[in-house]
Motif scaffolding. Structure first.
Motif, PDB file in Angstrom:
ATOM      1  N   ARG A  79       0.824  -1.214   0.000  1.00  0.00           N
ATOM      2  CA  ARG A  79       0.000   0.000   0.000  1.00  0.00           C
ATOM      3  C   ARG A  79       0.858   1.264   0.000  1.00  0.00           C
ATOM      4  O   ARG A  79       0.457   2.288  -0.551  1.00  0.00           O
ATOM      5  N   VAL A  80       2.039   1.207   0.642  1.00  0.00           N
ATOM      6  CA  VAL A  80       2.890   2.401   0.711  1.00  0.00           C
ATOM      7  C   VAL A  80       4.021   2.360  -0.311  1.00  0.00           C
ATOM      8  O   VAL A  80       4.877   3.249  -0.329  1.00  0.00           O
ATOM      9  N   GLY A  81       4.044   1.339  -1.151  1.00  0.00           N
ATOM     10  CA  GLY A  81       5.114   1.240  -2.144  1.00  0.00           C
ATOM     11  C   GLY A  81       6.424   0.727  -1.565  1.00  0.00           C
ATOM     12  O   GLY A  81       7.487   0.890  -2.169  1.00  0.00           O
ATOM     13  N   GLY A  82       6.353   0.093  -0.412  1.00  0.00           N
ATOM     14  CA  GLY A  82       7.540  -0.478   0.226  1.00  0.00           C
ATOM     15  C   GLY A  82       7.747  -1.924  -0.199  1.00  0.00           C
ATOM     16  O   GLY A  82       7.188  -2.372  -1.200  1.00  0.00           O
ATOM     17  N   ALA A  83       8.548  -2.643   0.582  1.00  0.00           N
ATOM     18  CA  ALA A  83       8.868  -4.025   0.209  1.00  0.00           C
ATOM     19  C   ALA A  83       8.624  -4.962   1.383  1.00  0.00           C
ATOM     20  O   ALA A  83       8.581  -4.543   2.545  1.00  0.00           O
ATOM     21  N   THR A  84       8.477  -6.252   1.038  1.00  0.00           N
ATOM     22  CA  THR A  84       8.294  -7.273   2.061  1.00  0.00           C
ATOM     23  C   THR A  84       9.312  -8.386   1.842  1.00  0.00           C
ATOM     24  O   THR A  84       9.760  -8.612   0.713  1.00  0.00           O
ATOM     25  N   VAL A  85       9.673  -9.041   2.928  1.00  0.00           N
ATOM     26  CA  VAL A  85      10.541 -10.217   2.840  1.00  0.00           C
ATOM     27  C   VAL A  85       9.689 -11.424   3.220  1.00  0.00           C
ATOM     28  O   VAL A  85       9.095 -11.447   4.296  1.00  0.00           O
ATOM     29  N   LEU A  86       9.610 -12.412   2.337  1.00  0.00           N
ATOM     30  CA  LEU A  86       8.813 -13.603   2.626  1.00  0.00           C
ATOM     31  C   LEU A  86       9.745 -14.784   2.890  1.00  0.00           C
ATOM     32  O   LEU A  86      10.544 -15.164   2.027  1.00  0.00           O
ATOM     33  N   LEU A  87       9.638 -15.328   4.099  1.00  0.00           N
ATOM     34  CA  LEU A  87      10.474 -16.462   4.495  1.00  0.00           C
ATOM     35  C   LEU A  87       9.590 -17.676   4.698  1.00  0.00           C
ATOM     36  O   LEU A  87       8.575 -17.606   5.389  1.00  0.00           O
ATOM     37  N   GLU A  88       9.988 -18.805   4.121  1.00  0.00           N
ATOM     38  CA  GLU A  88       9.196 -20.022   4.304  1.00  0.00           C
ATOM     39  C   GLU A  88       9.429 -20.622   5.684  1.00  0.00           C
ATOM     40  O   GLU A  88       8.522 -21.160   6.298  1.00  0.00           O
ATOM     41  N   LYS A  89      10.655 -20.570   6.123  1.00  0.00           N
ATOM     42  CA  LYS A  89      11.024 -21.197   7.403  1.00  0.00           C
ATOM     43  C   LYS A  89      11.968 -20.267   8.150  1.00  0.00           C
ATOM     44  O   LYS A  89      12.750 -19.557   7.526  1.00  0.00           O
ATOM     45  N   PHE A  90      11.896 -20.323   9.457  1.00  0.00           N
ATOM     46  CA  PHE A  90      12.832 -19.516  10.244  1.00  0.00           C
ATOM     47  C   PHE A  90      12.852 -20.018  11.666  1.00  0.00           C
ATOM     48  O   PHE A  90      11.932 -20.699  12.119  1.00  0.00           O
ATOM     49  N   THR A  91      13.917 -19.672  12.360  1.00  0.00           N
ATOM     50  CA  THR A  91      14.041 -19.865  13.799  1.00  0.00           C
ATOM     51  C   THR A  91      14.329 -18.477  14.357  1.00  0.00           C
ATOM     52  O   THR A  91      14.617 -17.555  13.576  1.00  0.00           O
ATOM     53  N   PRO A  92      14.289 -18.303  15.676  1.00  0.00           N
ATOM     54  CA  PRO A  92      14.650 -16.980  16.203  1.00  0.00           C
ATOM     55  C   PRO A  92      16.021 -16.532  15.689  1.00  0.00           C
ATOM     56  O   PRO A  92      16.201 -15.365  15.315  1.00  0.00           O
ATOM     57  N   GLU A  93      16.965 -17.456  15.612  1.00  0.00           N
ATOM     58  CA  GLU A  93      18.315 -17.087  15.166  1.00  0.00           C
ATOM     59  C   GLU A  93      18.323 -16.703  13.686  1.00  0.00           C
ATOM     60  O   GLU A  93      18.911 -15.696  13.291  1.00  0.00           O
ATOM     61  N   SER A  94      17.657 -17.500  12.855  1.00  0.00           N
ATOM     62  CA  SER A  94      17.717 -17.220  11.421  1.00  0.00           C
ATOM     63  C   SER A  94      16.906 -15.971  11.079  1.00  0.00           C
ATOM     64  O   SER A  94      17.221 -15.258  10.120  1.00  0.00           O
ATOM     65  N   PHE A  95      15.861 -15.691  11.866  1.00  0.00           N
ATOM     66  CA  PHE A  95      15.074 -14.482  11.628  1.00  0.00           C
ATOM     67  C   PHE A  95      15.943 -13.249  11.895  1.00  0.00           C
ATOM     68  O   PHE A  95      15.945 -12.285  11.118  1.00  0.00           O
TER      69      PHE A  95
END
Ligand code: 3UK
Length: 541
Positions: free
Chosen positions: A260-276
């Motif tokens: 909506r604001v013309g920004g970007a998103t990061v889509l992650l299929e899998k993650f842990t607290p560390e990898s996030f």
């Protein structure tokens, strides 16, 4: 009069009768919309036509998609859905996938084509998928190959589900192959602002899941309220969240808000607290969206995390304990924006940011919404009282063909089922879900208050407090506690935690029983399922 594009009126025909709708209010300038609109035109196509086609829209493990590339793929899938598969506006399309670019493309394509998206939580099993398919009478599914199994078994029990098209299939067949045949732009379906675009199922703690209906206008309204007035999202922001896109918290956070604001998103299929945490650095994320527990886990024991790009963090789904807020602030310097939202309301309606934050309170009602607390008779209570939270705004509850509409909506107010205290400054302080209030020896105890106290103890990783039947006392306060590694769950620890709680809150609230466990039961949204703990306790007597 608005003109519906829906030729299949299944969902429109199963909206609650008008007199059972909540009041919809459009009081602020940001939520004035024309009668005809397709929300995907506004979220995606306008950016390309305004010359911003080369700006990044989606980052993922597979690389980056610009707004133009995203639009091209969305148009291809829309062609496949209507021109190849023959779907007509108003048809439901089930979506099943981890958070990845293809899921975002499919969601946008379904809605652009005037179809109705029915996203499903990754954790759903066959039985729950059958309920979703039958309730929404879904004829077509778009499914990530990795999630094929449960859907295939569900399909055997659902004659209504005629076709499943797979994507992200290593064999290269399926949706991508069909897409490659289409090159022309797709004209967005000329939907009415109030044509349904999304059927979102609630996580359903008890009973049959409820299907909430949301229109094209609702999708834009949530983008134009919380993210703009409270988060102050802009085109420079890169969002990344943990909730699935099938949870409306995640849909806004990781798709519609940044677009909506013309920004970007990061889509992650899998993650842990560390990898996030690693991904925040790698993708130069500016705003994170997650649950209290995940922030707690990320904060871990580290006192300082180097995350130079991160500016804001939003927490929702469950009450944010003060201790978790503090841990994240100490680790990152960031004051979390807590917000309460609900599937029925589509997104967040009470929240505060920055200097306005009062630790322990969820926040104030956001611009565009109204909120109050009601007594048992539906009368508004004055500041300083505790009662049932009632809210209204540009979005609101419309269940698909469900008697429970009359429970959630009363006198035009949406009743979320939460008990809140409203203070003299307009801050809302979460007490508990009404079902989670424990009545013990004549006292009302709000489980979350006891949980907050326990969480202040350094040995406690997470906990949940419920009422448990007791032969002598009727009901007692019982805590289920997950300890941090290195701590033993023995009698000495029990006594220590009980004393710790007694020193922090009124002693009668302390947990008379404590059970140590490895993990708490959680729904796909990340929420603790206290009802399951309660049922277990009741089953023991
Ligand atoms: C609880 C909170 C205290 C509360 C949601 C943001 O959670 C979402 O939707 P659900 O339908 O659940 C709604 C219920 O969850 N809750 C949510 N946030 C908070 N309680 N503090 C909070 N900050 O009981 C509410 O009634 O799963 C959250 C955006 C979209 C959503 N759908």
């Amino acid at each position: 009069m608005s003109v519906s594009a829906h030729r299949d009126t299944f969902v429109r025909d199963r909206m609650p009768p008008r007199d059972q709708w909540p009041d919809l209010i459009f009081t602020i300038p940001a939520v004035q919309y024309p009668e005809q609109l397709n929300c995907v035109t506004e979220l995606l196509d306008t950016w390309v036509s305004q010359g911003r086609g080369d700006a990044p829209a989606i980052f993922s493990a597979d690389g980056m998609l610009t707004y133009r590339q995203l639009q091209e793929r969305v148009d291809q899938v829309a062609h496949v859905l209507t021109d190849d598969l023959g779907l007509i506006p108003g048809n439901r399309v089930l979506l099943r996938s981890p958070n990845n670019p293809m899921l975002a493309i499919c969601w946008l394509a379904v809605v652009k084509a005037g179809l109705i998206a029915v996203p499903t939580m990754p954790l759903l099993r066959e039985k729950e998928l059958v309920e979703v398919i039958e309730k929404a009478q879904v004829g077509t599914a778009l499914c990530d190959k990795a999630f094929a199994d449960e859907l295939q078994t569900a399909q055997k029990r659902c004659p209504v589900l005629k076709q499943i098209v797979y994507c992200n299939d290593a064999a290269g067949a399926g949706l991508e192959e069909r897409m490659s045949g289409w090159h022309e732009p797709y004209d967005a379906a000329a939907t009415a602002a109030d044509d349904p675009a999304l059927v979102a199922f609630t996580s359903g703690s008890t009973g049959k899941p409820k299907a909430t209906i949301h229109a094209h206008r609702d999708i834009l309204a949530i983008c134009d309220c919380f993210p703009k007035s409270i988060v102050q999202l802009s085109a420079n922001d890169i969002c990344m969240g943990t909730p699935p896109l099938a949870f409306t918290f995640g849909l806004g956070a990781s798709l519609t808000f940044p677009l909506r604001v013309g920004g970007a998103t990061v889509l992650l299929e899998k993650f842990t607290p560390e990898s996030f945490l690693q991904a925040i650095k790698e993708y130069r994320v500016t705003v994170t969206w997650s649950s209290p527990l995940f922030y707690r886990q990320m904060a871990g024991s580290a006192k300082k995390l180097e995350l130079p790009t991160l500016q804001k963090s939003v927490s929702a789904g469950e009450a944010l304990p003060v201790s978790t807020r503090t841990l994240w602030r100490e680790a990152t310097g960031i004051e979390i924006i807590d917000g309460i939202g609900a599937t029925e309301m589509l997104h967040i309606f009470i929240a505060s940011a920055g200097e306005e934050v009062r630790p322990g309170a969820t926040g104030k009602v956001i611009p565009g919404y109204e909120a109050c607390i009601l007594d048992g008779n539906g009368q508004a209570l004055p500041a300083g009282s505790i009662g049932r939270l009632a809210v209204k705004g540009p979005t609101g509850c419309r269940y698909l063909d469900d008697e429970r509409q009359r429970i959630y909506v009363q006198d035009g107010w949406n009743l979320t089922g939460d008990v809140y205290l409203l203070d003299a400054d307009g801050y809302f302080w979460f007490q508990a879900r009404a079902d989670d209030i424990i009545v013990t020896a004549g006292y009302n105890v709000a489980g979350p208050e006891v949980e907050e106290a326990l969480l202040m103890h350094p040995a406690v990783a997470e906990c949940a407090v419920v009422g448990a039947p007791d032969e002598v006392r009727g009901t007692i306060v019982k805590a289920f506690v997950v300890l941090r590694s290195g701590h033993a769950g023995d009698d000495a620890m029990k006594r220590m935690l009980q004393d710790f709680v007694k020193q922090r809150i009124a002693p009668y609230k302390y947990p008379r029983a404590i059970e140590f466990c490895d993990a708490l039961p959680r729904a796909g949204t990340g929420k603790v399922q206290r009802y399951r703990l309660r049922q277990r306790e009741q089953g023991k007597v």
